[in-house]
Design a protein around this motif. Structure first.
Motif, PDB file in Angstrom:
ATOM      1  N   GLN A  63       6.933  21.225 -22.425  1.00  0.00           N
ATOM      2  CA  GLN A  63       8.038  22.027 -22.939  1.00  0.00           C
ATOM      3  C   GLN A  63       7.705  23.513 -22.899  1.00  0.00           C
ATOM      4  OE1 GLN A  63       8.474  20.186 -26.790  1.00  0.00           O
ATOM      5  NE2 GLN A  63      10.038  18.752 -26.070  1.00  0.00           N
ATOM      6  N   ASN A  64       6.464  23.859 -23.253  1.00  0.00           N
ATOM      7  CA  ASN A  64       6.050  25.261 -23.233  1.00  0.00           C
ATOM      8  C   ASN A  64       6.038  25.817 -21.809  1.00  0.00           C
ATOM      9  OD1 ASN A  64       5.767  25.562 -25.981  1.00  0.00           O
ATOM     10  ND2 ASN A  64       3.612  24.977 -25.995  1.00  0.00           N
ATOM     11  N   TYR A  65       5.636  24.988 -20.859  1.00  0.00           N
ATOM     12  CA  TYR A  65       5.632  25.434 -19.459  1.00  0.00           C
ATOM     13  C   TYR A  65       7.058  25.762 -19.014  1.00  0.00           C
ATOM     14  CZ  TYR A  65       5.125  25.512 -14.419  1.00  0.00           C
ATOM     15  OH  TYR A  65       5.171  25.885 -13.100  1.00  0.00           O
TER      16      TYR A  65
ATOM     17  N   ILE B 152       9.493  26.634 -20.793  1.00  0.00           N
ATOM     18  CA  ILE B 152       9.951  27.840 -21.480  1.00  0.00           C
ATOM     19  C   ILE B 152       9.415  29.085 -20.779  1.00  0.00           C
ATOM     20  CG2 ILE B 152       9.714  29.195 -23.602  1.00  0.00           C
ATOM     21  CD1 ILE B 152       9.769  26.508 -25.120  1.00  0.00           C
ATOM     22  N   HIS B 153       8.144  29.044 -20.395  1.00  0.00           N
ATOM     23  CA  HIS B 153       7.501  30.208 -19.779  1.00  0.00           C
ATOM     24  C   HIS B 153       7.942  30.436 -18.330  1.00  0.00           C
ATOM     25  CE1 HIS B 153       4.663  30.127 -23.188  1.00  0.00           C
ATOM     26  NE2 HIS B 153       4.369  31.358 -22.840  1.00  0.00           N
TER      27      HIS B 153
ATOM     28  N   LYS C  80      10.276  30.615 -15.110  1.00  0.00           N
ATOM     29  CA  LYS C  80      11.669  30.865 -14.769  1.00  0.00           C
ATOM     30  C   LYS C  80      11.898  30.552 -13.289  1.00  0.00           C
ATOM     31  CE  LYS C  80      11.975  32.430 -18.939  1.00  0.00           C
ATOM     32  NZ  LYS C  80      12.500  31.543 -20.006  1.00  0.00           N
TER      33      LYS C  80
END
Length: 219
Positions: free
Chosen positions: A130-132, A134-135, A137
């Motif tokens: 999930q963090n990936y 988010i980071h 684009k």
């Protein structure tokens, strides 16, 4: 336009064959263009050289243990052989089928910064996944920089002095020089590469390092 493809490798026997096969398939999509592939074997003591030979690809050897120097060695060699456009990828990555075709479609430009997608999320925790997302684009005008998916005019490469002899962030440093000199950069998600999501890094502070930090909730 004569295209030179440079692939640095340091003990990449696990991934190299798939990398070279993907590159060959991409070349087949642009049959009317001249393309030269060069693998730069940087202090390899595994089966990487045999894999390159079996795939009938040209190679250079060096003992830099430095991806910046390895990339620069290969690029300058291909420019000396007449390459006018340089496309960079990594030995643990597989370019998309239309990787080269999409670069041609983006001409004229001085530099193309493409995107990467991870080959496998399954070994990462749900939080890291999930963090990936988010980071990262995955879009046009994304502003991401990857040595595994970076291409440029041979002329502008020489004019800015090329890759620095550093073991990480050599790609970021090069693009910063392109920006400082005012060259046209195309930030596109149409030029795509799938890359290894391994956590054991070959280069310090590269993608594997970034994923490890996500896995350890450091970002």
């Amino acid at each position: 336009m004569k295209i030179g493809i440079v692939i640095p490798a340091h003990n990449e026997e696990q991934y190299l064959s798939a990398c070279l096969q993907a590159v060959q398939k991409a070349i087949e999509q642009i049959k009317h263009h001249q393309v030269e592939v060069l693998v730069v074997l940087d202090q390899c003591n595994d089966q990487s050289l045999n894999i390159v030979k079996n795939n009938h690809i040209r190679w250079l050897t060096c003992s830099y243990q430095c991806v910046g120097q390895a990339r620069d060695l290969g690029i300058r060699h291909l420019i000396a052989q007449g390459a006018t456009w340089i496309a960079c990828t990594d030995a643990d990555s597989c370019v998309d089928l239309d990787w080269l075709y999409a670069q041609i479609q983006h001409q004229p430009t001085d530099v193309i910064c493409g995107v990467v997608q991870l080959d496998d999320f399954s070994h990462l925790s749900l939080n890291a996944q999930q963090n990936y997302l988010i980071h990262y684009k995955d879009r046009m005008n994304h502003q991401h920089i990857h040595g595994a998916n970076l291409s440029f005019s041979a002329q502008v490469y020489l004019q800015v002095g090329g890759f620095e002899a550093i073991c990480c962030h050599e790609d970021v440093e090069l693009v910063q020089k392109f920006i400082q000199h005012g060259y046209q950069i195309t930030w596109t998600n149409q030029v795509r590469v799938s890359t290894s999501s391994r956590l054991d890094a070959r280069a310090p502070e590269g993608l594997s390092y970034f994923l490890s930090r996500l896995e350890n909730a450091e970002l």
